[in-house]
Design a protein around this motif. Structure first.
Motif, PDB file in Angstrom:
ATOM      1  N   GLY A  44      75.600  -3.924   4.175  1.00  0.00           N
ATOM      2  CA  GLY A  44      75.889  -2.599   3.643  1.00  0.00           C
ATOM      3  C   GLY A  44      74.852  -2.060   2.678  1.00  0.00           C
ATOM      4  N   ASP A  45      74.064  -2.953   2.049  1.00  0.00           N
ATOM      5  CA  ASP A  45      73.040  -2.503   1.106  1.00  0.00           C
ATOM      6  C   ASP A  45      71.704  -2.210   1.781  1.00  0.00           C
ATOM      7  OD1 ASP A  45      74.720  -2.571  -1.041  1.00  0.00           O
ATOM      8  OD2 ASP A  45      73.981  -4.454  -1.868  1.00  0.00           O
ATOM      9  N   CYS A  46      71.603  -2.460   3.071  1.00  0.00           N
ATOM     10  CA  CYS A  46      70.339  -2.226   3.769  1.00  0.00           C
ATOM     11  C   CYS A  46      70.010  -0.733   3.773  1.00  0.00           C
ATOM     12  CB  CYS A  46      70.412  -2.742   5.203  1.00  0.00           C
ATOM     13  SG  CYS A  46      70.545  -4.540   5.337  1.00  0.00           S
ATOM     14  N   PRO A  47      68.885  -0.335   3.229  1.00  0.00           N
ATOM     15  CA  PRO A  47      68.533   1.096   3.223  1.00  0.00           C
ATOM     16  C   PRO A  47      68.309   1.604   4.642  1.00  0.00           C
ATOM     17  CG  PRO A  47      67.174  -0.173   1.688  1.00  0.00           C
ATOM     18  CD  PRO A  47      67.875  -1.158   2.556  1.00  0.00           C
ATOM     19  N   ASP A  48      68.656   2.856   4.865  1.00  0.00           N
ATOM     20  CA  ASP A  48      68.437   3.440   6.184  1.00  0.00           C
ATOM     21  C   ASP A  48      67.097   4.154   6.254  1.00  0.00           C
ATOM     22  OD1 ASP A  48      68.931   5.616   4.596  1.00  0.00           O
ATOM     23  OD2 ASP A  48      70.594   6.397   5.799  1.00  0.00           O
ATOM     24  N   GLN A  49      66.208   3.838   5.306  1.00  0.00           N
ATOM     25  CA  GLN A  49      64.877   4.411   5.298  1.00  0.00           C
ATOM     26  C   GLN A  49      63.854   3.299   5.118  1.00  0.00           C
ATOM     27  OE1 GLN A  49      64.866   7.377   2.168  1.00  0.00           O
ATOM     28  NE2 GLN A  49      65.644   8.963   3.548  1.00  0.00           N
ATOM     29  N   LEU A  88      67.133  -7.798   1.109  1.00  0.00           N
ATOM     30  CA  LEU A  88      65.727  -7.401   1.053  1.00  0.00           C
ATOM     31  C   LEU A  88      65.279  -6.837   2.391  1.00  0.00           C
ATOM     32  CD1 LEU A  88      63.362 -10.350   1.662  1.00  0.00           C
ATOM     33  CD2 LEU A  88      65.795 -10.801   1.391  1.00  0.00           C
ATOM     34  N   GLN A  89      64.217  -6.053   2.333  1.00  0.00           N
ATOM     35  CA  GLN A  89      63.551  -5.560   3.526  1.00  0.00           C
ATOM     36  C   GLN A  89      62.290  -6.380   3.757  1.00  0.00           C
ATOM     37  OE1 GLN A  89      63.197  -1.473   1.951  1.00  0.00           O
ATOM     38  NE2 GLN A  89      64.129  -0.779   3.875  1.00  0.00           N
ATOM     39  N   GLY A  90      61.958  -6.600   5.012  1.00  0.00           N
ATOM     40  CA  GLY A  90      60.733  -7.306   5.335  1.00  0.00           C
ATOM     41  C   GLY A  90      60.027  -6.616   6.483  1.00  0.00           C
ATOM     42  N   GLY A  91      58.706  -6.534   6.400  1.00  0.00           N
ATOM     43  CA  GLY A  91      57.968  -5.890   7.470  1.00  0.00           C
ATOM     44  C   GLY A  91      56.484  -5.864   7.191  1.00  0.00           C
TER      45      GLY A  91
END
Length: 280
Positions: A44-49, A88-91
């Motif tokens: 649910g905390d994953c940003p959609d951007q 966290l986001q990873g990329g």
């Protein structure tokens, strides 16, 4: 050329994971087919951007759950009785094409300290003597692979102490002087579930500063916990679970933004490898 460059970097990230699997056990344990990790993951905390110019095919959102273990701060030992969740986001950085991790959030619930504010067995349930603790994020979170090939993580945190007499600003550690953990995966502890990877992560090298914001009872907090506490007198031993989903899976609308030709949904093993291959 950019898809080829990204592919080369992904292969480099995967190569980093090979010695990690060796260091943590030549044959990481696999759970029974169809078995999921014994914790709940919330995306649910994953940003959609994503960062401007990012290719959704090369980005993921990961959730780490610390689902058990202990943390010893000086003379005070606390069981992890409530899950601590990190998103966290990873990329790949659109500007440099290098793999990166971006911290999103850390969520935790208050945990009861069994022996209360005085550290005397049986007193934790008495009026004004109860004590609860809650972890708070300060900064510097990252995943990486050590020179010895171990999966590892760094994070700065502070521990909030909750007691009616201590006020609302009592902490062990602070934003300027946090509890800085450098956790490394325990040899032979990696286990793969259908939906996650699990491992034990430990650190016995960190120091713990004196309490802050505890008012007139700060001395009692430091006496209770034996603070400040030098490196070697403290430990963090966590049972960690990590799962990840690609952005094209989490947000199907992003599939129209994919720039990498012929991209397919990555496997969990590939996602995990690229997370620990990130530089920061």
């Amino acid at each position: 050329m950019r898809p080829l460059r990204r592919s080369a970097r992904l292969l480099s990230a995967l190569a980093l994971a090979v010695p990690a699997l060796v260091a943590l056990g030549a044959a990481p344990a696999a759970a029974a087919p169809g078995e999921n990790a014994p914790v709940e993951f919330d995306f649910g905390d994953c940003p959609d951007q994503l960062p401007v110019g990012a290719d959704p095919a090369n980005w993921q959102c990961a959730v780490i759950v610390l689902g058990g273990g202990t943390m010893k701060l000086g003379s005070m030992t606390q069981q992890i009785t409530e899950p601590i969740s990190i998103t966290l986001q990873g990329g790949f950085d659109p500007a440099t094409n290098e793999p990166i991790n971006i911290f999103v959030s850390m969520r935790s619930k208050s945990m009861t300290v069994p022996d209360g504010a005085l550290g005397i067995p049986g007193t934790g349930s008495l009026p004004l003597l109860g004590l609860k603790v809650k972890t708070k994020y300060v900064g510097n979170f990252r995943l990486y692979t050590t020179d010895q090939g171990q999966y590892a993580s760094a994070i700065d945190m502070r521990i909030k102490l909750k007691n009616d007499l201590l006020g609302d600003g009592c902490y062990i550690g602070s934003k300027k002087a946090p509890v800085s953990l450098n956790l490394a995966g325990e040899d032979g502890s990696v286990e793969w579930f259908d939906n996650a990877i699990a491992m034990k992560m430990n650190d016995t090298t960190f120091s713990v500063p004196a309490s802050t914001g505890c008012g007139a009872l700060g001395w009692l907090v430091d006496f209770r916990a034996g603070l400040p506490s030098a490196s070697g007198n403290n430990s963090a031993n966590f049972q960690a679970y990590l799962t990840s989903k690609s952005y094209t899976e989490l947000f199907p609308a992003m599939r129209t933004q994919v720039k990498t030709a012929g991209s397919t949904a990555p496997k969990l093993t590939d996602l995990v490898a690229s997370l620990f291959g990130s530089a920061k």
